[in-house]
Enzyme design. Structure first.
Site, short mmCIF file in Angstrom:
data_model
loop_
_atom_site.label_atom_id
_atom_site.label_comp_id
_atom_site.label_asym_id
_atom_site.label_seq_id
_atom_site.Cartn_x
_atom_site.Cartn_y
_atom_site.Cartn_z
CB CYS A 137 -0.87 0.02 1.24
SG CYS A 137 -1.72 -1.54 1.50
NE ARG A 171 4.32 1.60 -1.23
CZ ARG A 171 5.51 1.20 -0.82
NH1 ARG A 171 6.59 1.67 -1.38
NH2 ARG A 171 5.64 0.33 0.17
CD1 TRP A 199 -2.01 -4.51 -5.00
CD2 TRP A 199 -1.19 -5.76 -3.36
NE1 TRP A 199 -1.62 -5.70 -5.54
CE2 TRP A 199 -1.11 -6.48 -4.56
CE3 TRP A 199 -0.72 -6.35 -2.18
CZ2 TRP A 199 -0.60 -7.76 -4.62
CZ3 TRP A 199 -0.21 -7.63 -2.25
CH2 TRP A 199 -0.15 -8.33 -3.45
CG ASN A 225 2.65 -0.17 3.47
OD1 ASN A 225 2.13 -1.21 3.05
ND2 ASN A 225 3.77 0.31 2.97
N GLY A 226 1.49 -2.62 5.72
CA GLY A 226 2.15 -3.75 6.38
C GLY A 226 1.14 -4.81 6.76
CD GLU A 278 26.83 -1.49 -17.87
OE1 GLU A 278 26.25 -2.29 -18.62
OE2 GLU A 278 26.49 -0.29 -17.77
CE LYS A 291 26.70 2.48 -20.11
NZ LYS A 291 25.83 1.58 -19.46
CD GLU A 318 25.13 2.76 -23.91
OE1 GLU A 318 24.02 2.74 -24.43
OE2 GLU A 318 25.31 2.53 -22.70
CG HIS A 322 39.59 -21.37 -25.02
ND1 HIS A 322 40.01 -22.67 -25.14
CD2 HIS A 322 39.68 -21.07 -23.70
CE1 HIS A 322 40.32 -23.15 -23.94
NE2 HIS A 322 40.13 -22.19 -23.05
CE LYS A 342 18.08 6.67 -19.38
NZ LYS A 342 19.39 6.04 -19.11
C1 AGP Z 1 22.49 1.16 -21.33
O1 AGP Z 1 23.45 2.13 -21.21
C2 AGP Z 1 21.56 1.26 -22.41
N1 AGP Z 1 21.39 2.42 -23.07
C3 AGP Z 1 20.60 0.12 -22.66
O2 AGP Z 1 21.35 -1.02 -22.88
C4 AGP Z 1 19.57 -0.15 -21.54
O3 AGP Z 1 20.22 -0.62 -20.40
C5 AGP Z 1 18.54 -1.17 -22.06
O4 AGP Z 1 17.86 -0.63 -23.16
C6 AGP Z 1 17.55 -1.57 -20.98
O5 AGP Z 1 16.81 -0.48 -20.54
P1 AGP Z 1 15.95 -0.57 -19.22
O6 AGP Z 1 16.89 -0.79 -18.08
O7 AGP Z 1 15.24 0.74 -19.16
O8 AGP Z 1 15.01 -1.72 -19.38
#
Ligand code: AGP
Length: 610
Positions: free
Chosen positions: A2, A27, A75, A100-101, A483, A487, A490, A506, A605
């Site tokens: 909740c 929530r 909820w 809540n709880g 990761e 980074k 991209e 390998h 995004k």
């Molecule tokens: C990460 O830097 C990205 N731009 C992309 O890989 C992102 O993490 C992915 O699209 C998933 O997005 P989300 O976490 O909003 O689901």
């Protein structure tokens, strides 16, 4: 699951309460209600079944005016969703409460209250709280003392807000194993089960600890600890919407968001843990029961969120021995899965709107999983609304397309989930306390590594004119290497790939010469000997290494190796901290290349299409 909001303001607070409820609706939204103390000192209450909008429409038809009030979005756990079971619950037309709880001893309390002549009108455990307070007040004590007496009477998890028509201008709050925060703002003082709901009205937030009772007016907050003594709880700044939406002193959102990590990480763990326990309640009302029944985990996610899932697999399997599968959401949704009984299905997403992850969740909901849980940064997102359990990471708006602070906060959330699951499966209490202590230290380590920014900026010059870059790590550091590669590719458009260091010989080693930089993650853990061998193999083929390591490994700058000196971090939590220099490395390489940092080409995004 909740949502609670309460306010003591300088003016009518009903509008603020309803807006707060809207932000808390993720929530739970089977019913909602609001109660205020009117200027002529009467309790005015409106409750409705259905979504918050139904309540807003109903309030619109009536005039609801008062400077002190509480509101709730429900909820259902005890008692079906209905107007009668909706909060606030009242007693004696004087006391109104929101809760809540779950009150575990509700049956014995109900029995006792009925035998003492109480008129109980709902099926909820929450209404009993209003009667317990009212009974005490009838014995001659004030509301504060009556609220404090709840600690002795209630068993279970609770976050409670209380108003008394005979004490207008005062709001009382208490919590135990269920989140509750106090917000300090210009228009008054607020309580909420969630910091996010307070963002537009408060500038500072105070996190209550287990057993605390707060006596709140529009401009004062007095807090009493579990033993009744006055206590000081620090207040923390909530970034304003303006601060969130501007780059401030930074040239790019991405850099700002990298530097926001210590604060974002603190917010994410605050109010979800005591010193010795992660509150299962923070994931939703029946989380503790679901966690007890969890035998396996299936995680799905995309991109950075997927990498966070891969790190957590090591935690779930190594520390609490719960098998965990992690799959890219776009692959998961088109496979015919074998679902073992007792599998908890987890989605990870910054935005909560990623099409593949959402489709995976919808598929999972019809596939016989134990329950669905989402770890997400956006309270109003589809993923949050459609999951049984939720943990919001509270990273704050992330505007740069490259996900940075969300990654480190997701990792914290996953670590908390691992502790909560472990607790439900008899994790050793000392180990639990130790892990919580270590997790609390993470924002401090993040501060420390951010001081490496200038050194990393220099090292990034070595990447500026490169076409390719490799990232290597072993064990729990391999997903961090993935990761780092994501980074870099991209935002700088340098082709980057990650390998487990042991896999180099390998195949990938065939590509190594002095044209390809290799970023190696080598904390001083039990894989360090093997990492050192891989590094020698690279050096003997003319490779150039950027090495993230600690003083204890004895590795220093030399021909072919540029060292980024990392603090010594507990092994299992090291991924959270090792990710940060990789974000900075990618950022500076991309700046040198003149790339569009916050909006890299071809990317969005939030990927809301398949
Ligand atoms: C990460 O830097 C990205 N731009 C992309 O890989 C992102 O993490 C992915 O699209 C998933 O997005 P989300 O976490 O909003 O689901």
């Amino acid at each position: 699951m909740c949502g609670i909001i309460g306010a003591v303001g300088t003016q009518n607070v009903s509008g603020l309460l309803l807006q707060g409820l809207k932000r808390l609706e993720y929530r739970g939204y089977d019913s909602a209600g609001i109660a205020v103390i009117s200027p002529n000192q009467q309790l005015q209450r409106i409750r409705t079944a259905g979504k918050v909008q139904v309540l807003i429409d109903e309030v619109g038809k009536n005039s609801l005016d008062g400077n002190t009030g509480i509101a709730h979005t429900r909820w259902a756990t005890h008692g079906r969703p209905s107007e009668n079971n909706a909060h606030p619950h009242t007693a004696g037309d004087a006391i109104a409460i929101v809760h809540n709880g779950i009150i575990e001893n509700h049956e014995s309390l109900r029995h006792r209250l009925l035998s003492e002549g109480c008129h109980i009108t709902s099926d909820t455990d929450s209404e009993l709280i209003a009667h317990l307070i009212h009974q005490k007040i009838r014995q001659g004590v004030d509301t504060l003392t009556a609220v404090r007496s709840l600690i002795q009477q209630l068993k279970g998890a609770y976050a409670i807000g209380v108003i008394n028509k005979d004490e207008p201008g005062r709001l009382f709050a208490t919590r135990f194993s269920s989140p509750l925060v106090i917000g300090l703002g210009e228009e008054g003082t607020f309580i909420s089960s969630d910091t996010l709901a307070l963002r537009p009205v408060a500038t500072q937030v105070i996190y209550l600890e287990d057993g605390d009772v707060a006596d709140i007016t529009s401009d004062t907050v007095t807090i009493y600890g579990i033993n009744g003594e006055k206590v000081n709880r620090p207040s923390h700044k909530i970034p304003s919407n303006h601060e969130i939406a501007s780059k401030g002193k930074y040239p790019h959102y991405m850099l700002k968001e990298i530097f926001e990590q210590p604060d974002a990480m603190s917010r994410t763990i605050q109010s979800r843990m005591t010193t010795h326990q992660v509150m299962a309640e923070a994931f939703g009302v029946n989380a503790a029961d679901i966690f007890r029944r969890t035998k396996r985990i299936q995680i799905i996610a995309c991109g950075t969120s997927y990498h966070a899932g891969l790190v957590s697999k090591y935690w779930f399997e190594e520390i609490i021995r719960i098998p965990c599968e992690v799959e890219i959401a776009s692959e998961y949704r088109y496979r015919n899965h074998i679902i073992e009984p007792g599998t908890l299905f987890i989605t990870l997403s910054q935005s909560g709107e990623t099409a593949d992850t959402l489709a995976g969740l919808r598929l999972a909901k019809t596939s016989g999983y134990l329950a669905t849980l989402s770890i997400c940064n956006v309270a109003e997102s589809s993923l949050v609304r459609e999951s049984d359990l939720v943990l919001l990471i509270d990273a704050g708006f992330e505007i740069g397309v490259a996900s940075t602070k969300s990654f480190t906060c997701q990792l914290e959330a996953l670590f908390m989930l691992m502790i909560a699951l472990g607790h439900a499966h008899a994790l050793d209490a000392l180990k639990e306390t130790d892990m919580i202590r270590e997790l609390r230290a993470m924002p401090g380590y993040a501060e420390e590594v951010l001081k490496l920014n200038a050194a990393i900026q220099k090292i990034a010059k070595g990447l500026e004119h490169k076409q390719n870059c490799f990232f290597i790590g072993r064990g729990i550091q391999f997903p961090v290497a993935m990761e780092g590669a994501l980074k870099l590719k991209e935002i700088s458009y340098i082709h980057a790939e990650a390998f487990p260091a042991g896999e180099l010989k390998h195949g990938p080693i065939a590509l190594i010469d002095n044209s390809i930089p290799i970023v190696a993650l080598a904390p001083n853990d039990d894989m360090i000997g093997k990492m050192k061998s891989s590094l020698e193999e690279i050096l003997s083929r003319g490779g150039n290494i950027v090495l993230l390591t600690t003083g204890q490994t004895g590795m220093e700058n030399r021909d072919g190796i540029s060292v980024i000196h990392m603090p010594h971090v507990p092994k299992l939590l090291a991924p959270i901290i090792y990710a940060i220099p990789l974000q900075l490395l990618a950022y500076h390489a991309a700046v040198l290349k003149g790339a569009d940092i916050d909006q890299p080409r071809n990317l969005a995004k939030s990927v809301t299409v398949e």
